[in-house]
Design an enzyme around this catalytic site. Structure first.
Site, PDB file in Angstrom:
ATOM      1  N   ASP A 258      39.861  44.872  55.028  1.00  0.00           N
ATOM      2  CA  ASP A 258      40.956  44.594  54.094  1.00  0.00           C
ATOM      3  C   ASP A 258      42.282  44.667  54.834  1.00  0.00           C
ATOM      4  O   ASP A 258      42.832  45.739  55.039  1.00  0.00           O
ATOM      5  CB  ASP A 258      40.914  45.623  52.958  1.00  0.00           C
ATOM      6  CG  ASP A 258      41.836  45.271  51.807  1.00  0.00           C
ATOM      7  OD1 ASP A 258      42.685  44.393  51.971  1.00  0.00           O
ATOM      8  OD2 ASP A 258      41.695  45.891  50.746  1.00  0.00           O
ATOM      9  N   HIS A 361      37.600  35.244  46.585  1.00  0.00           N
ATOM     10  CA  HIS A 361      38.872  35.968  46.565  1.00  0.00           C
ATOM     11  C   HIS A 361      39.787  35.546  47.719  1.00  0.00           C
ATOM     12  O   HIS A 361      40.988  35.339  47.530  1.00  0.00           O
ATOM     13  CB  HIS A 361      38.583  37.472  46.642  1.00  0.00           C
ATOM     14  CG  HIS A 361      39.781  38.336  46.458  1.00  0.00           C
ATOM     15  ND1 HIS A 361      40.397  38.511  45.242  1.00  0.00           N
ATOM     16  CD2 HIS A 361      40.487  39.088  47.348  1.00  0.00           C
ATOM     17  CE1 HIS A 361      41.425  39.333  45.384  1.00  0.00           C
ATOM     18  NE2 HIS A 361      41.500  39.698  46.652  1.00  0.00           N
TER      19      HIS A 361
END
Length: 453
Positions: A258, A361
């Protein structure tokens, strides 16, 4: 969470006394509130004594062994571990925005007390700024210091202050409230707890030592005195510096890399996307004199995003990767290459299906799929225990920074709201938007240009 995430190469793992200065493998250039390793730490020393004080940690987090006791008090050995790293309080921008991610974080919002106004707010910001300056230098908070962090150095402590929408009405400064601070729109994925959202004042605390971070949190809360009361408070964490064998992008609680596509200070348009410009001339889009106090500041969107980990962890890895659009092992796009390889959004498999699903995403959050919308995401993970059924209350304390949330966070979140594959595995439970003014110059306190302008 979003592909446009925590600063690439600004992860805790990537920061050592060498890389903090932008050397090869480091985070790159920082602003004037950059991290610096000091040879000596005022009033706080780590004294390694054989068989007494314990291990001294090296820059990479490994045990360096016991040091011999100094021959005299004047021979104290300065900190050489991550505890020695100091972030400057004074500067063009407030610390805690481009500062490398820290391993511990606290977020706390306050409401001004009944009857408190501009005068009381100014006195509070003056106290807070003085306390932040002291603690970030590794010094005690003042006469009421709790000694919680007595043995530690600064440990990259940052304290950042912001103003909520309601602050301006409470202090008689409604005309100074910027349009960018208008309340965020409602999103279909919101399940917001109003008691844990918004607030007159917001403080972000980060450090690489848990006691240093708590010490700052306690000092800020004590300084509020009778002027303000706590509205809500949240605790977060990231991977500790040196916890991996080599610098790498952090992972969130879903196990996903991330932080791959965050804007970097080395980007030519970084400042214009992340910070409010200074006032120049007499006309132009950002030339309103009443908003000059926000020069070099930024807007922070804060969201408590719960991850539905039990549901997520039931998915096979391949399905998880298709939800995100990236390999779980190394963060590389499903279309191939390494983590930093450009994602090929048009690439198909032998059956003609898109390799990166249309609702992945990472596809939806790409700036080039959102009119260039950009924000620096600098979150902390959180875990607040388990409910009665053993379901973890865990997820992400999402914090993103931008010059204008209507051009940064809002368009991206609206697009996610319309069909993000990740949305069924997360829940937005709290929200806030705060105007974070530029850094305080020497002799100033944060927000002085607003409160005394």
């Amino acid at each position: 969470m979003a592909d446009q995430s925590t600063p690439e190469a600004r992860t805790p793992e990537a920061r050592t006394p060498e890389t903090a200065h932008g050397s090869p493998g480091g985070p790159g250039p920082l602003d004037s509130a950059s991290t610096t390793a000091r040879a000596g730490i005022s009033r706080r020393r780590l004294l390694g004594t054989a068989g007494a004080t314990g291990l001294v940690l090296g820059a990479a987090g490994g045990a360096a062994g016991y040091a011999a006791a100094p021959s005299s008090p004047t021979a104290a050995t300065p900190l050489t571990s991550l505890g020695s790293e100091q972030v400057m309080f004074h500067g063009k921008h407030q610390p805690g925005i481009t500062t490398p991610m820290q391993s511990r974080g606290h977020l706390i919002a306050f409401d001004l007390a009944a009857g408190a106004g501009r005068k009381e707010a100014a006195a509070l910001l003056r106290r807070w700024s003085d306390t932040a300056r002291r603690l970030m230098a590794g010094d005690p908070a003042g006469s009421r210091d709790t000694d919680v962090a007595r043995d530690a150095g600064p440990a990259s402590l940052t304290v950042t202050f912001g103003f909520g929408h309601s602050f301006f009405g409470r202090t008689g400064l409604a005309e100074q409230r910027p349009a960018a601070l208008d309340p965020l729109p409602d999103f279909s994925s919101d399940h917001l707890d109003k008691n844990r959202s918004n607030g007159d004042l917001w403080v972000q605390i980060g450090a690489d030592d848990a006691l240093v971070a708590f010490h700052a949190l306690r000092a800020v809360q004590q300084d509020a005195g009778s002027a303000a009361r706590v509205r809500w408070q949240m605790n977060g964490f990231n991977r500790s510096p040196g916890a991996t064998t080599h610098p790498m992008t952090a992972r969130n609680l879903m196990g996903q890399v991330d932080g791959t596509r965050n804007p970097k200070p080395s980007d030519t348009d970084f400042d214009q996307r992340i910070f409010v410009p200074e006032q120049h001339g007499s006309s132009g889009e950002n030339e309103n004199k009443e908003h000059a106090w926000m020069a070099n500041g930024s807007y922070a969107v804060v969201r408590r995003i719960r991850m539905l980990l039990d549901d997520w962890e039931k998915l096979p890895v391949k399905a998880q990767e298709e939800v995100i659009g990236r390999r779980k092992s190394d963060g590389a796009p499903l279309t191939g290459g390494t983590e930093t390889t450009e994602m090929d959004l048009e690439k198909t498999d032998e059956a003609g299906n898109l390799i990166v699903p249309i609702n992945a995403h990472a596809r939806i959050t790409r700036p080039d799929q959102n009119g260039g919308a950009a924000m620096v995401r600098r979150p902390f993970s959180y875990h607040d225990g388990f409910d009665a059924d053993g379901v973890p209350d865990a997820g992400l304390l999402f914090i993103c920074w931008q010059a204008d949330p209507l051009r940064g966070f809002v368009p991206v979140q609206r697009k996610l709201d319309r069909g993000d594959a990740l949305s069924q595995f997360i829940r937005h439970e709290a929200s806030g938007l705060f105007a974070v003014p530029g850094g305080a110059a020497e002799g100033e306190y944060v927000g002085q240009r607003l409160l005394e302008g």
